[in-house]
Design a protein around this motif. Structure first.
Motif, PDB file in Angstrom:
ATOM      1  N   ARG A 613       1.056  -1.074   0.009  1.00 21.72           N
ATOM      2  CA  ARG A 613      -0.133  -0.158   0.089  1.00 21.72           C
ATOM      3  C   ARG A 613       0.763   1.310   0.016  1.00 21.72           C
ATOM      4  NH1 ARG A 613      -4.002  -0.814   4.935  1.00 21.72           N
ATOM      5  NH2 ARG A 613      -4.738   1.401   4.178  1.00 21.72           N
ATOM      6  N   ARG A 616       2.327   1.963  -3.388  1.00 20.35           N
ATOM      7  CA  ARG A 616       1.228   2.409  -4.328  1.00 20.35           C
ATOM      8  C   ARG A 616       1.217   3.964  -4.019  1.00 20.35           C
ATOM      9  NH1 ARG A 616      -1.830  -2.221  -3.078  1.00 20.35           N
ATOM     10  NH2 ARG A 616      -3.172  -1.160  -1.744  1.00 20.35           N
ATOM     11  N   LEU A 617       1.061   4.190  -2.933  1.00 17.66           N
ATOM     12  CA  LEU A 617       0.957   5.967  -2.697  1.00 17.66           C
ATOM     13  C   LEU A 617       2.049   6.732  -3.288  1.00 17.66           C
ATOM     14  CD1 LEU A 617      -0.845   5.822   0.845  1.00 17.66           C
ATOM     15  CD2 LEU A 617      -1.828   6.589  -1.116  1.00 17.66           C
ATOM     16  N   VAL A 640      -8.041   5.261  -9.042  1.00 14.78           N
ATOM     17  CA  VAL A 640      -8.238   5.442  -7.570  1.00 14.78           C
ATOM     18  C   VAL A 640      -9.438   5.679  -6.991  1.00 14.78           C
ATOM     19  CG1 VAL A 640      -7.765   7.544  -5.759  1.00 14.78           C
ATOM     20  CG2 VAL A 640      -6.102   6.773  -7.607  1.00 14.78           C
ATOM     21  N   TRP A 646      -7.633   0.118  -4.245  1.00 12.16           N
ATOM     22  CA  TRP A 646      -7.416   1.431  -3.412  1.00 12.16           C
ATOM     23  C   TRP A 646      -8.663   1.682  -2.535  1.00 12.16           C
ATOM     24  CZ3 TRP A 646      -3.716   5.164  -3.867  1.00 12.16           C
ATOM     25  CH2 TRP A 646      -2.813   4.877  -4.523  1.00 12.16           C
ATOM     26  N   ASP A 649      -7.050   3.021   0.656  1.00  8.94           N
ATOM     27  CA  ASP A 649      -6.396   4.266   0.721  1.00  8.94           C
ATOM     28  C   ASP A 649      -6.960   5.194  -0.409  1.00  8.94           C
ATOM     29  OD1 ASP A 649      -4.150   3.135   2.302  1.00  8.94           O
ATOM     30  OD2 ASP A 649      -3.764   1.769   0.506  1.00  8.94           O
ATOM     31  N   ARG A 650      -8.430   5.105  -0.604  1.00  8.08           N
ATOM     32  CA  ARG A 650      -8.971   5.904  -1.597  1.00  8.08           C
ATOM     33  C   ARG A 650      -8.748   7.529  -1.308  1.00  8.08           C
ATOM     34  NH1 ARG A 650     -13.265   2.734  -3.419  1.00  8.08           N
ATOM     35  NH2 ARG A 650     -11.493   2.000  -4.833  1.00  8.08           N
ATOM     36  N   GLY A 653      -5.208   8.559  -2.070  1.00  4.49           N
ATOM     37  CA  GLY A 653      -5.110   8.571  -3.577  1.00  4.49           C
ATOM     38  C   GLY A 653      -5.804   9.861  -3.998  1.00  4.49           C
TER      39      GLY A 653
END
Length: 863
Positions: A613, A616-617, A640, A646, A649-650, A653
């Protein structure tokens, strides 16, 4: 009846007669027909090869012959001799030297072919062997090699009458073993098997004749050496002579050789016997059995199978390396300075004069000498030059660089040549420089480095060159091959390289190209080359190149890949990169010259498919930190806003993408930017709703009324929300409008108009981004908990700190326990009047929790 006799402990009269005949024939032929622990009824059964040999031997004995006829020897003597040698455990030479596995395979393969040929009802042959497809140009190239300076003679070779049919093709065999794998020992095995036959050994240089004599003498066959036996000579001849001569001598004197003198002909370096004159001479002397030994199947456009049709054993170079029969090979590629694209290829290789003209320059010679000194020091090596003059010029440059070097060629007198080679063996000379004199047959186990200063387009020549460093030596860890070719050159290049010869998939500087031996030998010497951390695919096959990239993406050097392969490499890396490898990978991206598209593909794939995660960010933030095309940014918005990875972590993002819109990173018109902004905002409505409710107490009521109303009441609530949003601070108003959703055209129109009145789309995106929480790129709570649990036993074992069982089970850190206790002890004091309690500045208990104003109160105070 036969089975009853075989199984009976008492042999029948027929079996006893067989044994008696076998002993009688053995004394006559000199080879055993029965070996210990063999059943005569089985091995001498009718139709077997040995039974036919016995029957024909008895027939000649009854005819009054005191010794076997040449025809009988050709047909049976080598067969019986091979069975005798192979019946020993293990097979040995006369000197006691044990044959190795691959040498035994060559003898066993030959025995199998001879048994099959003997048991056939008629001689069908094992190949046409007519060899009538050779062209003149190839033959002239061979003749130049055969009669080059340094061979046995410069006299003209007489023409041999052409042979229309080829009756001896059924008796010509070949086996292929790599250079330095011990073909001479295998040849000695055939000599041992042919102890009752005349043996003629042919090689292509006078230097190799002397070398063969020394080695066979060392193995116990020196007493059988004899001068060539020619027709008309009445001098007493030896019954089992060994004669060693060159192919040039053989082509001149084949018509004079006594046809009954030699029953076995061993052709060393059989690929050099494919010239028109030599191959015609071989076909002319058709009575003996021929065994061709070679390290390569090819000479220009000709094949060894044209003259030696039947193959008895084939040991590829890679298998020899895996068995530990030859020294491993490492490779160093040096980008060439001189261009040889215009040098023509004549007769399968570069034209010598044009190649020397392109390469023989003082600056290039000094550069080569400096390279050898810096990379290999005093390591013994061989350098191949483009001609005799080039070799002597290189020797001058090498000596000027402080290297003990000497050049040899066909001009070198034989006595001086022997002295130079002996000095090389003693270590008085470190580098031998030649054109083609030492390309075949010459052996020096201490030779470690081969430098191809004269590139070649012939795989046969290349394989013979590298064979000089493939012999095992106690102080040699591996042979080193220096190719002057681009690092990323594929096998389609005109110049042959070690990787194209072995059809290797990738080049890694300093790494082994041949497989590692199954059983590693203890080598005292250190390796001359240290493998690099990167590699380059060099196979021309597209699928194999992609397999290398997918398998070795961490070590692939992207600057040697084309645009499509770099994007594929970036996609693989983005999918598989681990968080702790990010620093090294970023350095590779910047230092190795990866293209912008490869970097963009890596970041996009990492943001979409990487399982970590935090990675990805970080990848998403790096991707939008540069200018982004409209289509690419639209893919990121979809990713996103909707992709399942995601989900957790939407908000983070969305915040990254909104900040990118605020900074003008996407290349799109404002209308598209607005659509992206409100689409992203809609994906995080809950977070924006929470932010608006914290800053404005009535926001929750307005949003609830808008969501729960219909018709004209819904439009009235939309108008109230719009008026309230426009009166609020921009950040709060933007969050409130982003959280609202209209159900009627009028309500939707009111909300969109209010959003446009807030400010430019870049400003609105920035305000909404500020309303979202900061992305968490540190370790997750579960990871922190696991780390504290790992530290728990260590903390409990420390005598300076005491923790309770509950604290240890919960995994609390050592400083956390006293803070919790102080907070719990001071809670009653705070209710009675904590304002008078003195506290240390900066501590967590310096201000009571109850005195902290809520978010709404802070917003009102600020207003």
């Amino acid at each position: 009846m036969a089975e009853t006799i075989t199984n009976s402990p008492i042999e029948s009269e027929e079996t006893l007669a067989l044994r008696a005949n076998a002993l009688r024939a053995e004394a006559w032929a000199g080879e055993p027909f029965l070996h210990p622990d063999e059943d005569a009824a089985v091995v001498l059964a009718p139709g077997t090869a040995r039974r036919r040999a016995l029957d024909d031997a008895l027939a000649e004995i009854n005819a009054g012959r005191d010794s076997p006829s040449p025809e009988w020897k050709v047909r049976y003597a080598l067969l019986l001799g091979l069975e005798r040698v192979l019946s020993e455990k293990p097979p040995r030479l006369a000197s006691g030297t044990e044959l190795r596995r691959h040498q035994i395979d060559a003898l066993a393969g030959m025995l199998t072919e001879l048994i099959a040929a003997t048991q056939k009802s008629g001689e069908n042959g094992n190949g046409n062997g007519n060899g009538q497809t050779e062209d003149e140009e190839d033959d002239e190239a061979y003749d130049e090699l055969e009669l080059s300076p340094g061979s046995d003679t410069d006299e003209d070779v007489e023409e041999v009458p052409p042979i229309r049919d080829d009756p001896g093709a059924v008796r010509r065999y070949r086996f292929r073993h790599p250079t330095a794998s011990g073909k001479t020992i295998a040849a000695a095995g055939f000599v041992e098997a042919a102890r009752t036959e005349g043996v003629l050994i042919l090689t292509h240089r006078r230097l190799l004749v002397d070398q063969f004599r020394r080695e066979l003498t060392d193995h116990g066959y020196g007493a059988r050496f004899h001068d060539a036996i020619l027709e008309g000579h009445e001098a007493p001849r030896q019954s089992n002579p060994i004669t060693i001569q060159t192919y040039a001598w053989f082509a001149r004197h084949v018509a004079e050789i006594a046809h009954d003198a030699y029953q076995l002909v061993i052709c060393d370096e059989a690929h050099t016997a494919l010239g028109e004159k030599t191959s015609s001479a071989i076909r002319h002397l058709s009575e003996p059995i021929y065994v061709g030994m070679t390290a390569t199947e090819e000479l220009i456009a000709k094949q060894v199978s044209d003259v030696f049709p039947a193959s008895v054993d084939d040991l590829p170079l890679t298998d020899a390396a895996r068995r530990g029969l030859i020294a491993p090979l490492r490779c160093l590629r040096v980008p060439p300075v001189a261009a040889i694209n215009q040098v023509p290829i004549v007769g399968g290789d570069f034209e010598e004069r044009a190649l020397a003209q392109a390469l023989d320059h003082e600056a290039l010679n000094m550069a080569a000498a400096t390279l050898y000194r810096e990379r290999f020091g005093d390591a013994p090596g061989i350098v191949y030059a483009a001609g005799v003059d080039h070799a002597y010029n290189l020797a001058t440059a090498f000596r000027a660089a402080g290297i003990k070097a000497e050049a040899v060629s066909g001009r070198t007198p034989p006595v001086k040549l022997a002295e130079v080679l002996a000095s090389y063996e003693r270590g008085e000379i470190d580098v031998l420089i030649n054109a083609m004199l030492l390309a075949e047959g010459w052996n020096s186990p201490r030779a470690t480095v081969v430098m191809h200063l004269a590139p070649t387009a012939s795989k046969r020549v290349y394989q013979q060159r590298i064979g000089r460093i493939m012999r095992i030596h106690p102080r040699k860890e591996a042979g080193v091959v220096v190719d002057f070719t681009p690092k990323g050159a594929t096998h389609n290049e005109r110049v042959v390289s070690l990787h194209s010869l072995l059809d290797a998939d990738f080049y890694r500087e300093g790494a082994r190209v041949t497989p590692a031996p199954r059983r590693r030998q203890q080598r005292r010497a250190r390796r001359k080359l240290t493998p690099a951390s990167w590699l380059v695919p060099v196979t021309p096959d597209v699928l194999r190149r992609k397999m290398v990239i997918a398998r070795e993406w961490q070590r692939v050097d992207p600057k040697f890949l084309d645009e499509d392969e770099q994007e594929f490499w970036g996609e693989i890396a983005g999918r598989q990169l681990r968080f702790d490898e990010r620093q090294a990978f970023v350095e590779k991206l910047t230092a190795r010259g990866a293209s912008k598209r490869a970097m963009e593909k890596f970041l996009s794939t990492c943001a979409a498919q990487n399982p970590n995660r935090r990675l990805r960010l970080i990848a998403l933030a790096d991707r939008v930190s540069m200018r982004v095309e409209r289509a690419d940014f639209d893919d990121l918005v979809t990713l996103v806003a909707q992709a399942p990875p995601w989900e957790k972590d939407r908000a983070a993002g969305v915040r990254i993408l909104l900040r990118a819109i605020a900074e003008g990173k996407p290349d799109a018109p404002d209308q598209i930017l607005g659509r992206w902004t409100w689409r992203l905002s809609h994906a995080v409505r809950k977070q924006l709703d929470r932010k608006a409710s914290q800053e404005y107490p009535d926001a929750k009521r307005l949003l609830g009324a808008l969501a729960n109303s219909r018709g004209h009441r819904h439009e009235e609530n939309a108008a109230k929300l719009v008026n309230a949003a426009l009166e609020m601070p921009k950040e709060v108003g933007a969050a409130l409008l982003a959280s609202a959703e209209g159900y009627t055209p009028r309500a939707t129109q009111l909300l969109e108009a209010a959003r446009e009145r807030l400010g430019t789309i870049q400003e609105v995106a920035g305000w909404i981004a500020e309303s979202l929480p900061q992305p968490k790129t540190g370790p997750s709570r579960a990871r922190r908990r696991r780390r504290r649990k790992k530290k728990g036993p260590d903390a409990a074992a420390t005598p300076a700190t005491e923790t309770t069982a509950v604290e240890t089970a919960e995994g609390e850190e050592k400083p956390a326990a006293p803070k919790k206790r102080r907070r719990r002890r001071k809670k009653p004091a705070e209710a009675a009047g904590a304002e008078a309690t003195p506290t240390k500045p900066g501590s967590e208990t310096s201000k009571p929790v109850a005195d902290t104003p809520p978010a709404t109160a802070r917003a009102e105070d600020a207003a």
